[in-house]
Motif scaffolding. Structure first.
Motif, PDB file in Angstrom:
ATOM      1  N   ILE A   1      42.919  23.993  14.885  1.00  0.00           N
ATOM      2  CA  ILE A   1      42.150  23.287  15.900  1.00  0.00           C
ATOM      3  C   ILE A   1      41.533  22.060  15.240  1.00  0.00           C
ATOM      4  O   ILE A   1      41.448  21.972  14.011  1.00  0.00           O
ATOM      5  N   HIS A   2      41.083  21.153  16.069  1.00  0.00           N
ATOM      6  CA  HIS A   2      40.667  19.836  15.592  1.00  0.00           C
ATOM      7  C   HIS A   2      39.651  19.885  14.457  1.00  0.00           C
ATOM      8  O   HIS A   2      39.797  19.209  13.446  1.00  0.00           O
ATOM      9  N   ALA A   3      38.633  20.677  14.563  1.00  0.00           N
ATOM     10  CA  ALA A   3      37.516  20.613  13.619  1.00  0.00           C
ATOM     11  C   ALA A   3      37.755  21.375  12.321  1.00  0.00           C
ATOM     12  O   ALA A   3      37.051  21.155  11.338  1.00  0.00           O
ATOM     13  N   TRP A   4      38.746  22.266  12.289  1.00  0.00           N
ATOM     14  CA  TRP A   4      38.907  23.164  11.150  1.00  0.00           C
ATOM     15  C   TRP A   4      40.230  22.899  10.418  1.00  0.00           C
ATOM     16  O   TRP A   4      41.261  22.726  11.045  1.00  0.00           O
ATOM     17  N   THR A   5      40.157  22.917   9.078  1.00  0.00           N
ATOM     18  CA  THR A   5      41.356  22.772   8.246  1.00  0.00           C
ATOM     19  C   THR A   5      41.297  23.791   7.121  1.00  0.00           C
ATOM     20  O   THR A   5      40.265  23.926   6.439  1.00  0.00           O
ATOM     21  N   ALA A   6      42.384  24.501   6.930  1.00  0.00           N
ATOM     22  CA  ALA A   6      42.512  25.436   5.810  1.00  0.00           C
ATOM     23  C   ALA A   6      43.566  24.899   4.862  1.00  0.00           C
ATOM     24  O   ALA A   6      44.613  24.393   5.293  1.00  0.00           O
TER      25      ALA A   6
ATOM     26  N   GLU B   1      33.840  11.889  12.646  1.00  0.00           N
ATOM     27  CA  GLU B   1      33.419  11.077  11.518  1.00  0.00           C
ATOM     28  C   GLU B   1      31.909  11.095  11.344  1.00  0.00           C
ATOM     29  O   GLU B   1      31.405  10.792  10.260  1.00  0.00           O
ATOM     30  N   GLN B   2      31.176  11.441  12.386  1.00  0.00           N
ATOM     31  CA  GLN B   2      29.728  11.559  12.312  1.00  0.00           C
ATOM     32  C   GLN B   2      29.321  12.980  12.677  1.00  0.00           C
ATOM     33  O   GLN B   2      30.004  13.660  13.432  1.00  0.00           O
ATOM     34  N   GLY B   3      28.209  13.409  12.091  1.00  0.00           N
ATOM     35  CA  GLY B   3      27.739  14.753  12.359  1.00  0.00           C
ATOM     36  C   GLY B   3      27.908  15.672  11.163  1.00  0.00           C
ATOM     37  O   GLY B   3      28.145  15.238  10.031  1.00  0.00           O
ATOM     38  N   LEU B   4      27.795  16.965  11.411  1.00  0.00           N
ATOM     39  CA  LEU B   4      27.841  17.974  10.366  1.00  0.00           C
ATOM     40  C   LEU B   4      29.253  18.128   9.812  1.00  0.00           C
ATOM     41  O   LEU B   4      30.236  18.084  10.557  1.00  0.00           O
ATOM     42  N   PHE B   5      29.351  18.316   8.503  1.00  0.00           N
ATOM     43  CA  PHE B   5      30.627  18.668   7.878  1.00  0.00           C
ATOM     44  C   PHE B   5      30.358  19.682   6.774  1.00  0.00           C
ATOM     45  O   PHE B   5      29.259  19.757   6.222  1.00  0.00           O
ATOM     46  N   ALA B   6      31.373  20.475   6.449  1.00  0.00           N
ATOM     47  CA  ALA B   6      31.217  21.505   5.429  1.00  0.00           C
ATOM     48  C   ALA B   6      32.570  21.824   4.810  1.00  0.00           C
ATOM     49  O   ALA B   6      33.610  21.790   5.490  1.00  0.00           O
TER      50      ALA B   6
ATOM     51  N   ARG C   1      37.869  33.292 -11.355  1.00  0.00           N
ATOM     52  CA  ARG C   1      37.615  33.061  -9.932  1.00  0.00           C
ATOM     53  C   ARG C   1      36.152  32.671  -9.704  1.00  0.00           C
ATOM     54  O   ARG C   1      35.238  33.289 -10.237  1.00  0.00           O
ATOM     55  N   HIS C   2      35.939  31.619  -8.907  1.00  0.00           N
ATOM     56  CA  HIS C   2      34.581  31.218  -8.553  1.00  0.00           C
ATOM     57  C   HIS C   2      34.614  30.399  -7.263  1.00  0.00           C
ATOM     58  O   HIS C   2      35.655  29.875  -6.873  1.00  0.00           O
ATOM     59  N   TRP C   3      33.476  30.312  -6.594  1.00  0.00           N
ATOM     60  CA  TRP C   3      33.410  29.632  -5.305  1.00  0.00           C
ATOM     61  C   TRP C   3      32.619  28.343  -5.417  1.00  0.00           C
ATOM     62  O   TRP C   3      31.871  28.117  -6.364  1.00  0.00           O
ATOM     63  N   TRP C   4      32.779  27.484  -4.420  1.00  0.00           N
ATOM     64  CA  TRP C   4      32.013  26.245  -4.341  1.00  0.00           C
ATOM     65  C   TRP C   4      31.741  25.921  -2.878  1.00  0.00           C
ATOM     66  O   TRP C   4      32.449  26.390  -1.978  1.00  0.00           O
ATOM     67  N   LEU C   5      30.715  25.115  -2.638  1.00  0.00           N
ATOM     68  CA  LEU C   5      30.302  24.770  -1.282  1.00  0.00           C
ATOM     69  C   LEU C   5      29.765  23.346  -1.267  1.00  0.00           C
ATOM     70  O   LEU C   5      29.018  22.941  -2.163  1.00  0.00           O
ATOM     71  N   SER C   6      30.156  22.581  -0.260  1.00  0.00           N
ATOM     72  CA  SER C   6      29.632  21.233  -0.053  1.00  0.00           C
ATOM     73  C   SER C   6      29.335  21.067   1.436  1.00  0.00           C
ATOM     74  O   SER C   6      30.244  21.207   2.272  1.00  0.00           O
ATOM     75  N   VAL C   7      28.067  20.797   1.778  1.00  0.00           N
ATOM     76  CA  VAL C   7      27.639  20.684   3.174  1.00  0.00           C
ATOM     77  C   VAL C   7      26.870  19.384   3.340  1.00  0.00           C
ATOM     78  O   VAL C   7      26.067  19.005   2.473  1.00  0.00           O
ATOM     79  N   GLY C   8      27.117  18.681   4.442  1.00  0.00           N
ATOM     80  CA  GLY C   8      26.410  17.433   4.641  1.00  0.00           C
ATOM     81  C   GLY C   8      26.382  16.992   6.087  1.00  0.00           C
ATOM     82  O   GLY C   8      26.894  17.676   6.991  1.00  0.00           O
ATOM     83  N   TYR C   9      25.778  15.833   6.278  1.00  0.00           N
ATOM     84  CA  TYR C   9      25.674  15.247   7.617  1.00  0.00           C
ATOM     85  C   TYR C   9      25.943  13.752   7.508  1.00  0.00           C
ATOM     86  O   TYR C   9      25.298  13.043   6.723  1.00  0.00           O
ATOM     87  N   ALA C  10      26.924  13.268   8.260  1.00  0.00           N
ATOM     88  CA  ALA C  10      27.265  11.847   8.295  1.00  0.00           C
ATOM     89  C   ALA C  10      26.664  11.225   9.554  1.00  0.00           C
ATOM     90  O   ALA C  10      26.726  11.801  10.640  1.00  0.00           O
ATOM     91  N   PHE C  11      26.079  10.051   9.386  1.00  0.00           N
ATOM     92  CA  PHE C  11      25.442   9.406  10.551  1.00  0.00           C
ATOM     93  C   PHE C  11      25.701   7.908  10.538  1.00  0.00           C
ATOM     94  O   PHE C  11      26.266   7.362   9.609  1.00  0.00           O
TER      95      PHE C  11
END
Length: 681
Positions: free
Chosen positions: A587-592, A629-634, A671-681
């Motif tokens: 779907i548009h918002a999600w990419t694996a 392009e604007q708003g929440l991304f993770a 094995r280890h995890w990472w996370l990047s969360v932000g907001y574009a405006f």
């Protein structure tokens, strides 16, 4: 690209886009908005934007430049789980990574670049050279997080005809993000890194004035488990800190500011990259105290402008000033009882260099089929400080490097690009670099690009490059070597690109002849010019949109390296590398994304009789959320999903004729995890 074929491609793309534009106009939707919902359309837009100045200093579609160019976009790298520039480069065919015992990154291109303080790639940051004159390396650039990167442009093979020194095995230009606004935070389990940053952009259209600021900071305390260090190999385990963890603490600070006013520009780069002493400079595992033993950084200012002198003549003027420091504070040398009875030995070392550059590029287009570039550069670099500090018991009070060292370089570049007939494009280039301390060097290139049509492109190239000795290499030649000479590489390439509507393939065959490469002679305890070597290889790339929601990106490279007269491969490299990525957007918002990387067995140093370092396959998975392009991304990912046993080949070291070996090489995180969360405006 020829004018006719360029017009044909633009017309073809226009016809493809026309019904889309009509439909969008009826609904009031913009082309950019629609790109978020239609993966094939996004691919088409990316095709239009794939231009680079790296190969010729003139904007060209990457498919039509001499040699083979790779452009990695920051957004795509984030979706694929890439965390920094050094990691991103391993997605390029023929490029592998490694590390020194002290924690500094290494990048090998087509098997070239292994060894202590080995810099064989020209590394640029927004067009400014970052290779230090001390070691020719640029480690802080490799540690820039992808959140700060707009794209990375890579040319494999010699690039000295345009870029001069250190463009020996390739050229890399890291383009930072600009004209964006947003904030983000990030964390990684394996490295313990935590931090965040932001992007800010302001523009005044009336005055054609704009300002971009890109800032990010990270802190981390981490390491990998080490069972035995070199003290076990010399029967002194009672002195060792092993079993324990390597010291891979890390602190990063990056601030990039860019100002544009019409055709004039100014840029400031402030970069600080600090890290621990990893496995120890003498292969003695450091204590677990999270010291930041090495500190590297840059402060640079760039001013310039583009001036249109006439309809067919323009010039770009540049002034650059760069200050580089490389400090080592409390670097772990040996445990208590090895040199001094009651205390461990630590060493501190400070280095500063300043570089000034003035350059002018004159672009002349006497005919629509003919472009000429004449470039002038004058560069001066000098050592400002070179000091070190040892325990008083050692009685070391002499300098490790002459603080009066300096280097002046005058350069001339002449490049002629002409289209012969309807399609054949020929590029001839010659660069002359005159050094005040290591003589004059000439770097020629002759290349032809022949688009048979809009689907088939053939390329041929001959190029030669040089690699001058650094200040450190000149100061520490091996025993019996009067002076280290510049190394040279000559490369012959054949390339073929096949482009279809939903897939494209690339093939490159190459042979490189290395002459007098500069290496560290471990048995000779200093630098020398090695035996000549020959590299032959093939690189394959393939991209396909399997379904509207599924995309495949793969490459495979094979290189056969041989040190002539010695009948052995170049150490540290591998003959086989492969990458495979699957990107699924249900779907548009999600990419694996699934990213697989295979690295074959890696050869050891000639005197090391152990078996080659084992091959491995690395699997990373990433889930991304970005509705617009604007708003929440993770982005959330797992690195080394299968917990594969990954080890980089160790680099030999020794003290007083005693070999100090990490028998299990340099293990890398599981094995280890990472996370990047932000907001574009």
């Amino acid at each position: 690209m020829t004018t006719r074929s360029a017009r044909a491609r633009v017309l073809g793309l226009s016809l493809l886009l026309l019904p889309v534009c009509v439909a969008l106009a009826q609904t009031g939707t913009t082309l950019e908005d629609a790109a978020g919902d239609q993966a094939p359309l996004r691919d088409l837009l990316a095709l239009i934007e794939q231009e680079t100045e790296l190969a010729t200093r003139s904007g060209m579609n990457a498919d039509y430049v001499p040699g083979m160019a790779t452009i990695l976009t920051g957004d795509d790298l984030l979706v694929r789980g890439v965390r920094n520039v050094g990691e991103a480069l391993t997605l390029v065919p023929g490029i592998s990574d490694g590390m020194e015992m002290s924690g500094e990154r290494q990048i090998l291109s087509r098997g070239v670049g292994f060894g202590y303080a080995s810099g064989n790639l020209k590394i640029l940051l927004d067009g400014v050279s970052m290779n230090s004159t001390l070691y020719a390396t640029a480690n802080p650039i490799l540690n820039i997080p992808i959140e700060q990167v707009e794209r990375i442009e890579v040319i494999r093979g010699p690039g000295a005809s345009v870029h001069g020194e250190y463009a020996f095995a390739g050229v890399v230009d890291v383009i930072t993000r600009k004209a964006q606004r947003g904030l983000h935070v990030q964390a990684m389990d394996g490295s313990g890194e935590r931090g965040g940053g932001g992007l800010w952009y302001w523009r005044d259209p009336a005055r054609d004035l704009s300002l971009s600021v890109n800032a990010l900071g990270l802190d981390g305390h981490a390491g990998v488990e080490v069972a035995e260090d070199a003290l076990y190999g010399i029967d002194r385990p009672e002195l060792s800190n092993a079993p324990g963890k390597s010291n891979e603490s890390h602190r990063y600070r990056g601030l990039f500011a860019d100002l544009a006013w019409g055709d004039f520009f100014a840029a400031v780069k402030l970069l600080e990259d600090d890290y621990g002493d990893a496995f120890g400079i003498n292969h003695f595992l450091p204590p677990e105290d999270d010291r930041l033993a090495s500190r590297q950084g840059y402060e640079s200012l760039r001013l310039g402008g583009d001036i249109q002198l006439s309809e067919r003549l323009r010039t770009r003027l540049r002034l650059e000033a760069l200050r580089h420091h490389r400090d080592r504070d409390d670097l772990y040398v040996a445990p208590a009882g090895y040199f001094l009875e009651n205390e461990p030995v630590f060493m501190s070392q400070d280095y500063r260099e300043t570089r000034y550059l003035a350059a002018a590029d004159l672009h002349w287009r006497p005919h629509p089929r003919h472009k000429v570039l004449v470039g002038f550069e004058a560069r001066h670099v000098e050592v400002d400080e070179a000091s070190w500090d040892w325990p008083e018991a050692f009685g070391i009070d002499f300098p490790w490097l002459d603080e009066d060292l300096s280097r002046r370089v005058l350069s001339l570049v002449v490049q002629d690009q002409v289209r012969l007939g309807a399609r054949l494009n020929v590029t001839a280039a010659l660069r002359v670099d005159d050094y005040s301390d290591v003589g004059t060097h000439v770097s020629p290139r002759l290349a032809a690009v022949w688009p048979l049509n809009d689907e088939h492109i053939l390329k041929l190239q001959y190029a030669r490059a040089f690699r001058p000795p650094t200040f450190y290499e000149l100061t520490y030649p091996a025993q019996g070597v009067e002076q280290v000479r510049a190394g040279e590489i000559t490369t012959y390439e054949f390339g073929y690109i096949l482009k279809q509507s939903h897939w494209e393939g690339r093939l490159i065959l190459f042979q490189s002849d290395l002459s007098e490469s500069i290496v560290f002679g471990y048995d000779d305890d200093g630098y020398l010019n090695s035996a000549d070597a020959r590299l032959r290889g093939i690189e394959l790339e393939y991209k396909q949109r399997l379904l509207p929601t599924l995309k495949l990106d793969a490459n495979l490279s094979y290189v056969d390296s041989l040190e002539l007269g010695l009948d052995r491969p170049l150490p540290g490299g591998t003959d086989l590398l492969a990458n495979l990525a699957l990107l699924w957007q249900p779907i548009h918002a999600w990419t694996a994304a699934l990213q697989l990387r295979y690295v074959g067995e890696r050869a050891r140093q000639p005197a090391d009789t152990r078996a080659p370092v084992d091959a491995y396959t690395l699997a990373d998975v990433t889930l991304s959320y970005a509705p617009s392009e604007q708003g929440l991304f993770a982005h959330f990912g797992v690195k080394n999903l299968t917990d594969a046993d990954i080890r980089f080949p160790e680099q030999p070291t020794g003290i007083g004729g005693v070999d100090l070996i990490y028998r299990d090489d340099y293990p890398r995180p599981g094995r280890h995890w990472w996370l990047s969360v932000g907001y574009a405006f």
